[in-house]
Structure formats: structure tokens, C-alpha cells
Write an enzyme that holds these catalytic residues in place. Structure first.
Site, mmCIF file in Angstrom:
data_model
loop_
_atom_site.group_PDB
_atom_site.id
_atom_site.type_symbol
_atom_site.label_atom_id
_atom_site.label_comp_id
_atom_site.label_asym_id
_atom_site.label_seq_id
_atom_site.Cartn_x
_atom_site.Cartn_y
_atom_site.Cartn_z
ATOM 1 N N ASP A 219 0.911 -1.172 0.025
ATOM 2 C CA ASP A 219 -0.013 0.002 -0.071
ATOM 3 C C ASP A 219 0.824 1.142 0.072
ATOM 4 O OD1 ASP A 219 -2.231 1.689 0.246
ATOM 5 O OD2 ASP A 219 -2.635 1.391 2.294
ATOM 6 N N ASP B 259 -2.744 6.513 -6.724
ATOM 7 C CA ASP B 259 -2.911 5.626 -5.280
ATOM 8 C C ASP B 259 -2.601 3.999 -6.077
ATOM 9 O OD1 ASP B 259 -3.389 4.854 -2.678
ATOM 10 O OD2 ASP B 259 -5.579 4.669 -3.094
#
Ligand code: NAG
Ligand code: NAG
Ligand code: NAG
Ligand code: NAG
Length: 480
Positions: free
Chosen positions: A157, A357
Site C-alpha cells: 500500500d 494511489d
């Protein structure tokens, strides 16, 4: 008689062919008049078996295989109910995606309105109540921890910083994971971090909460999707490859964990603060990492550290608007559909700003930009029957009567002359088999919301995060 090319029968068939060609002309003209993917509809559908397609150079020692947490390439994933083929998969995925985007927007406005001091205050004790972080990502990589080392598959992440794994004896509780859980009592290199140490204070700036138990530093991270982890903050030997071993890697040894992490063992944080893996390994990798998200859930990509840059890489600077935030800001300058530039100019996009992202799936655009994208897309797709939208997706088609379709190409342009040619599987997504194949972009609620370049649209690109030089790079063909 067949010897003469001008015999009456061949002349007639020649005429027929010519007439047919004339009749077909507008149709083939239409198909050729715009930039399109001429695609078999089956290319939208999920595969059952893993196709190990990506080049992961294990010898180089810098690349990790990157696979989807619910896809067939995560060999330890036995949860068949959660695969792409299960009927609820896409709706759940879209729901979770929206939760992540909502928390990104909420978190950004906190930074923007200078309220960050307020939420620092609440981080003095564990546990805290609020979700301070985003939902977790969708792709996993495997690294090793401890002495002797044990392998753990972690969700990767770029939107958060603290790496953690579930730890025995799970004083609170642990969710089910595929591999045996990390047991600090069985590792000779495990050390608790003390409460008074400077490392313990890094937890806050990494978006977590710190606490103390006697003199041992405790951490807690809570994500927007309800996932959380808390436990001892510790150092351990991290092994990325046999030649890449990091002593004293700061991580969370989670004694109470839950959430939407699939069967993974925890999370690998690659955000922008000091606890990020990128910072903790800076001596070797110079704060540079890159990844390639595979085109299909059933294929593999990679996460690489340091190393050589691909020759064709082009860079866009990290947007100063997002300095001192956890986000990787970029500047979108335009979007094209079917080779036609949308009538939304660069200043519109830069006003609200955009981030890239790895954990958001569907790219989000402000309503003004999204509506132009959707209507232009619909013009090119007018020959196909539309159908109801689902969740956040509103531009959907029924392809069940087709073998092949022409889907207009979409490109996203970024500052620095970058054109990201979106893969077919990043333009449309089959939400309910071929009955519902939708444009894989969605609108934010307001023109002032930040746009998010999601991972569906990053597929097959080598996406370079160069933190030392403050730039994000893109090179096509990253996974192959
Ligand atoms: C596996 O991936 C490669 C490269 O992307 C592709 O050429 C091949 O057709 C794929 N095989 C299967 C069985 O899907
Ligand atoms: C999978 O789904 C089926 C049908 O909904 C259900 O009966 C079964 O218990 C589920 N399995 C798991 C492991 O959740
Ligand atoms: C770490 O701290 C916990 C809680 O104080 C303790 O139970 C554990 O034994 C410590 N581990 C080591 C290796 O010091
Ligand atoms: C871009 O859009 C803004 C606001 O919509 C407008 O004021 C400006 O004139 C536009 N610029 C160009 C070059 O089209």
C-alpha cells in the site's frame, strides 16, 4: 469458362462484392475514424488459473512478485467465495473502493484545513476510535521477517506507512491468514521498541497512534474500511532477498487485528513518511521503488526496489500541493477518448489536484470532467446497448450478444508530457459477466474534490516512485 476473368459470373460477383463494400463503407469508416481497441469480449472476463506472466528477476534480488489478494496467483488464497468469479465480488470491491476514496478525501481535508494538530492530540492513548487512514490495498507481495526468517505475504500500500504483521500469541485477536503467524518468541532478532525512543514518536507522523505498556511502545493503525491493527512496535530483520537484508526494520507486531486483508499476513507500507519501507531502506534503494499492476487478476506483476530505470520512463513531478501530506500528488493536464481531447483544460484539473494511489481501483474525476468523459465515451459506443449502472459506475453496456467490440482508447495526460494509454481492462470492467460491462471511471461528489488515478488505469505500466527526486515515472510494458 473460368479462364476468363471477365466471364459473366465473375463479373456479377465482382459487382456484388463492390456493392457490398459500398454498403459497408460507412460502417468500417466509423470503426476506423477513432482510436479503438478491437477487442474480443472474452478479454473482459476473469480466468481461473494463474498465468505467471510477469518478468520477475529473482536473481537481481530486487523484484517481488505482485499478485491480487483475491486472484488465483495468490496460491494460498483458498477463499473461493471471494474470487472475481463470485457474484458479489465486484459490488463488494466497488463498495470498498468508495470507502477508501471517502477516507482519502476526508484525510486530505483534514490536512488542508490545518486540523492535523487536532487529530494529533487524540493519539496519546491506545486505542483510539477514529479511522485515520485509508482502506487497505488490493495487491500482495511476499517478504521474510525474523531469524530464522519466515515468509509473509503482505498487502502492498502506497497510501500508508506502517508495516505490520499479525503476531502470536494474538493477545487480542487475529483474523485467518494463509501462512503461519509471526511468532516473536521464536525469532532471535526481534526487539521491542521502548516507549521513550525516537522511533516510537514516528508512529504519529505516519498516521498511526502510539501508546505505552510499561515501557514498551505500542502502535495502532486504523483504516477507513474498518481494518485495524494494534500491538507492539518492534524492530526485526527484514529480508527482501538473500542479498537485501535490513536489520532493525521498524514494524508493528499486531496482537489485535481485523479487516479486509484477505488471507494476507498484514500490510507493507510504502507511503511518504519516515516509517515507510521506502525510507527505512533508503541506504540501499535510494528511496526508489516501482511496481507494475498486471492487466488481469489472474496474472502477476512486480514490486521492485532501487535498481535501474526502464529506458522509456518519463517523469512527472510530485505536485507541491500535496507536500506534507501522505499523498503522491500529480498534475493531470488532459484526457482523450477515441483520440479526441476532452474539452476540459489543464487548469480545471490542477485546481482541485490529483493523486496517484495503488490501493484505489477505479479512477475518480471531478463531476465536470467525468461527465464530459462519460458522454464522449457514450458517443463512440452508441452502437451498443446500454444497461443500468452499478454502485459508483454509471456508464454500462450489455455485450452478451457480441463476440467483438470496438472500445475507444482512453489516454490520461500528465504534466511533463506523459501520456498514459489505458489498457482495455482499465477502460471497461465486467461487473456482471458480459451483461454489464462498465466504463471503469467514476465521479467524485464535487468539483473541489481531488481526483485519484486508480490502479485499474495504471495496469501494465511500470510506475516509478522516486521519493529522493520528488517525481513519479511511467514506462509502458512494465509487466511483460
Ligand atoms: C499468459 O500471458 C502471456 C503474456 O501476457 C500471454 O501471451 C498468454 O497467452 C497467457 N496465457 C494464457 C493461458 O492466458
Ligand atoms: C461460500 O458460499 C457458499 C454459498 O453462499 C456458502 O454456503 C459457503 O459457506 C461459503 N464458504 C465460505 C468458506 O465462506
Ligand atoms: C515485548 O514486550 C512484551 C510486553 O511488554 C513482552 O511480553 C515481551 O516479552 C517483549 N518481548 C521481548 C523480546 O522483549
Ligand atoms: C480553462 O478553463 C477555465 C475555467 O473553466 C477558463 O477560465 C480558462 O479560460 C480556460 N483556459 C483555456 C486555455 O481554455
Amino acid at each position: 469458362m473460368a479462364t476468363s476473368p471477365l466471364s459473366s459470373t465473375s463479373l456479377t460477383s465482382f459487382h456484388h462484392a463492390f456493392l457490398l463494400l459500398l454498403l459497408l463503407y460507412p460502417c468500417c469508416c466509423l470503426q476506423k475514424s477513432f482510436d479503438a481497441h478491437n477487442a474480443k469480449v472474452t478479454s473482459f472476463l476473469a480466468a481461473d488459473v494463474c498465468n505467471q506472466s510477469s518478468k520477475v528477476d529473482h536473481n537481481k534480488g530486487l523484484s517481488l512478485e505482485l499478485v491480487h489478494k483475491h486472484g488465483p496467483c495468490f496460491a494460498l488464497n483458498h477463499d473461493k467465495n471471494k474470487t472475481e468469479k463470485s457474484s458479489s465480488y465486484h459490488e463488494e470491491m466497488l463498495l470498498q473502493d468508495q470507502v477508501r476514496v471517502d477516507s482519502i478525501h476526508a484525510r486530505f481535508s483534514r490536512y488542508q484545513s490545518q486540523l492535523s494538530s487536532a487529530f494529533k492530540e487524540m493519539q496519546t492513548t491506545v486505542p483510539i476510535q477514529s479511522g485515520i487512514d485509508m482502506g487497505t490495498g488490493n495487491y500482495v507481495v511476499t517478504v521474510a521477517l525474523g531469524t530464522p526468517k519466515k515468509e509473509f505475504t503482505l498487502v502492498f500500500d502506497t497510501g500508508s506507512d506502517i508495516t505490520w504483521t499479525q503476531c502470536e500469541p494474538c493477545v487480542g485477536s487475529c483474523y485467518r491468514q494463509a501462512q503461519p503467524k509471526f511468532d516473536p518468541r521464536k525469532s532471535s532478532s526481534y526487539k521491542n521498541v521502548s516507549c521513550s525512543s525516537a522511533s516510537c514518536n514516528l508512529i504519529r507522523e505516519a498516521g498511526g497512534a502510539k501508546g505505552c505498556s510499561s515501557s514498551t511502545c505500542l502502535y495502532q493503525v486504523a483504516y477507513g474500511d474498518g481494518s485495524y491493527s494494534m500491538g507492539f512496535f518492534a524492530t526485526e530483520k527484514l529480508t527482501i532477498s538473500s542479498s537485501d537484508v535490513f536489520k532493525n526494520f521498524l514494524f508493528g507486531c499486531g496482537q489485535e487485528n481485523d479487516g479486509l486483508l484477505g488471507k494476507s499476513a498484514g500490510l507493507l507500507g510504502l507511503g511518504r513518511s519516515k516509517l515507510s519501507l521506502a525510507f527505512q531502506t533508503a541506504s540501499k534503494y535510494k528511496k526508489l521503488f516501482s511496481y507494475c499492476i498486471p492487466t488481469l487478476l489472474s496474472s502477476t506483476g512486480h514490486l521492485s526496489f532501487g535498481g535501474k530505470l526502464p529506458k522509456s520512463v518519463k517523469f512527472t513531478p510530485l505536485s507541491p500541493k500535496f507536500k506534507n501530506t501522505p499523498f503522491y500528488g500529480i498534475d493531470i493536464t488532459g484526457i482523450s477518448v477515441g483520440g479526441r481531447k476532452l474539452s476540459v483544460n489543464a487548469s480545471f484539473f490542477t485546481k482541485a489536484g490529483a493523486i496517484i494511489d495503488s490501493g484505489t481501483v477505479i479512477t475518480r474525476l471531478q463531476p465536470t470532467a467525468y461527465s464530459v468523459l462519460s458522454s464522449t465515451f457514450q458517443e463512440f459506443m452508441k452502437d451498443y446497448p446500454m444497461t443500468d449502472g452499478v454502485s459508483i459506475l454509471d456508464t454500462c453496456y450489455d455485450f452478451s450478444d457480441y463476440d467483438k467490440v470496438y472500445v475507444p482508447k482512453i489516454s490520461i495526460f500528465l504534466k511533463g508530457g506523459i501520456e498514459i494509454g489505458v489498457e482495455l481492462q482499465g477502460i471497461m470492467i465486467a461487473v456482471k459477466g458480459l451483461e454489464k460491462v462498465c466504463l471503469a471511471f467514476a465521479s467524485t461528489s464535487d468539483d473541489s474534490d481531488i481526483a485519484i488515478l486508480g490502479n485499474a488505469q495504471q495496469k501494465s505500466y511500470e510506475v516509478v516512485h522516486d521519493l529522493a527526486k520528488g517525481r513519479i515515472g511511467f514506462a509502458p510494458g512494465g509487466c511483460s
